[in-house]
Scaffold this motif. Structure first.
Motif, short mmCIF file in Angstrom:
data_model
loop_
_atom_site.label_atom_id
_atom_site.label_comp_id
_atom_site.label_asym_id
_atom_site.label_seq_id
_atom_site.Cartn_x
_atom_site.Cartn_y
_atom_site.Cartn_z
N ARG A 94 -9.84 12.12 14.82
CA ARG A 94 -9.16 11.76 13.58
C ARG A 94 -9.53 10.35 13.14
O ARG A 94 -9.61 9.44 13.96
N LEU A 95 -9.69 10.22 11.84
CA LEU A 95 -10.02 8.93 11.24
C LEU A 95 -9.13 8.73 10.02
O LEU A 95 -8.97 9.64 9.21
N TYR A 96 -8.59 7.53 9.90
CA TYR A 96 -7.61 7.23 8.85
C TYR A 96 -8.07 6.00 8.06
O TYR A 96 -8.65 5.08 8.62
N TRP A 97 -7.73 6.00 6.79
CA TRP A 97 -7.88 4.82 5.96
C TRP A 97 -6.49 4.40 5.49
O TRP A 97 -5.70 5.24 5.01
N TYR A 98 -6.21 3.11 5.61
CA TYR A 98 -4.98 2.50 5.13
C TYR A 98 -5.34 1.29 4.27
O TYR A 98 -6.41 0.69 4.44
N ARG A 99 -4.43 0.93 3.41
CA ARG A 99 -4.59 -0.28 2.61
C ARG A 99 -3.40 -1.19 2.89
O ARG A 99 -2.26 -0.72 3.00
N GLN A 100 -3.68 -2.48 2.98
CA GLN A 100 -2.63 -3.44 3.28
C GLN A 100 -2.74 -4.63 2.34
O GLN A 100 -3.78 -5.28 2.27
N THR A 101 -1.66 -4.93 1.63
CA THR A 101 -1.59 -6.12 0.81
C THR A 101 -0.79 -7.18 1.55
O THR A 101 -0.06 -6.89 2.48
N LEU A 102 -0.94 -8.40 1.10
CA LEU A 102 -0.38 -9.54 1.81
C LEU A 102 1.13 -9.41 2.00
O LEU A 102 1.86 -9.15 1.05
N GLY A 103 1.56 -9.54 3.24
CA GLY A 103 2.99 -9.51 3.54
C GLY A 103 3.57 -8.12 3.64
O GLY A 103 4.77 -7.97 3.87
N GLN A 104 2.73 -7.11 3.49
CA GLN A 104 3.21 -5.73 3.56
C GLN A 104 2.60 -5.00 4.74
O GLN A 104 1.58 -5.40 5.30
N GLY A 105 3.25 -3.92 5.11
CA GLY A 105 2.67 -3.07 6.14
C GLY A 105 1.57 -2.20 5.56
O GLY A 105 1.48 -2.01 4.35
N PRO A 106 0.72 -1.67 6.41
CA PRO A 106 -0.34 -0.78 5.92
C PRO A 106 0.23 0.45 5.24
O PRO A 106 1.26 0.98 5.66
N GLU A 107 -0.47 0.91 4.19
CA GLU A 107 -0.08 2.12 3.47
C GLU A 107 -1.17 3.17 3.63
O GLU A 107 -2.36 2.88 3.44
N PHE A 108 -0.77 4.37 3.94
CA PHE A 108 -1.70 5.47 4.18
C PHE A 108 -2.48 5.81 2.91
O PHE A 108 -1.89 5.91 1.82
N LEU A 109 -3.79 5.99 3.06
CA LEU A 109 -4.62 6.44 1.94
C LEU A 109 -5.12 7.87 2.16
O LEU A 109 -4.97 8.73 1.31
N THR A 110 -5.76 8.09 3.32
CA THR A 110 -6.33 9.41 3.58
C THR A 110 -6.67 9.54 5.05
O THR A 110 -6.73 8.54 5.77
N TYR A 111 -6.88 10.79 5.50
CA TYR A 111 -7.34 10.95 6.86
C TYR A 111 -8.24 12.18 7.00
O TYR A 111 -8.19 13.10 6.19
N PHE A 112 -9.07 12.12 8.02
CA PHE A 112 -10.02 13.17 8.34
C PHE A 112 -9.77 13.68 9.75
O PHE A 112 -9.44 12.91 10.65
#
Lengths: 113, 114
Positions: free
Chosen positions: A31-49
């Motif tokens: 499994r492989l995941y992409w997350y996005r994280q902005t300053l001061g926030q926790g990572p947010e899920f984008l997609t996974y394989f």
């Protein structure tokens, strides 16, 4: 195996340009995941394989975003026509198939100017 | 909607003291929880996890406590060291092993004073 590798570490781009990031997961992880994280926030899920199949995409992943994992190994995340709101840290992670903690890479920091 | 954690608070402790970092989660379906540590400029690093059929799990210098009644998770760090200074995130999985997708909170900044 040295863990999850992401390239580049930093990317500065002009608004409207396309960018592509690469992730090399731990080799035995399906499994492989992409997350996005902005300053001061926790990572947010984008997609996974799982292997080469993209099984889920978040609503955060607009039509300008596309991710691939063509051979079930490395993955790429492309952002077309970048906007300033795309500026963030893009994190890749991998895990075995079973439920468990991820191993994250160090991320690619994108700055759109 | 679903949410985990609080606005980013800061916990300042003296070196050698014990630290307790708290997290609230809202999804009663969550059956798996993880604590991550993130240092500046790095990706999150796995610390410890716990499944919903447990209420306590111990690692090296760290203990995670889960209170499902009040949907609360805590991370205890014993004998806090300067190297523990980082942002700590709790994460939950309300989706089961089928996706292993995690919901992260906003994190707590731990500042260890020498």
């Amino acid at each position: 195996d040295t863990g999850v590798s992401q390239n580049p570490r930093h990317k500065i781009t002009k608004r409207g340009q396309n960018v592509t990031f690469r992730c090399d997961p731990i080799s035995e992880h399906n499994r492989l995941y992409w997350y996005r994280q902005t300053l001061g926030q926790g990572p947010e899920f984008l997609t996974y394989f799982q292997n080469e199949a993209q099984l889920e995409k978040s609503r955060l992943l607009s039509d300008r975003f596309s991710a691939e994992r063509p051979k079930g190994s490395f993955s790429t995340l492309e952002i077309q026509r970048t906007e300033q709101g795309d500026s963030a840290m893009y994190l890749c992670a991998s895990s075995p198939t079973t439920q468990g903690g991820y191993t994250f890479g160090s991320g690619t920091r994108l700055t759109v100017v | 909607g679903e949410s985990v954690g609080l606005h980013l608070p800061t916990l300042s402790v003296q070196e050698g003291d014990n630290s307790i970092i708290n997290c609230a989660y809202s999804n009663s379906a969550s059956d798996y929880f993880i604590w991550y540590k993130q240092e500046s400029g790095k990706g999150p690093q796995f610390i410890i996890d716990i499944r919903s059929n447990m209420d306590k799990r111990q690692g090296q210098r760290v203990t995670v406590l889960l209170n499902k009644t009040v949907k609360h998770l805590s991370l205890q760090i014993a004998a806090t060291q300067p190297g523990d200074s980082a942002v700590y995130f709790c994460a939950e999985n309300p989706y089961g092993g089928a996706t292993n997708k995690l919901i992260f909170g906003t994190g707590t900044l731990l500042a260890v004073q020498p």
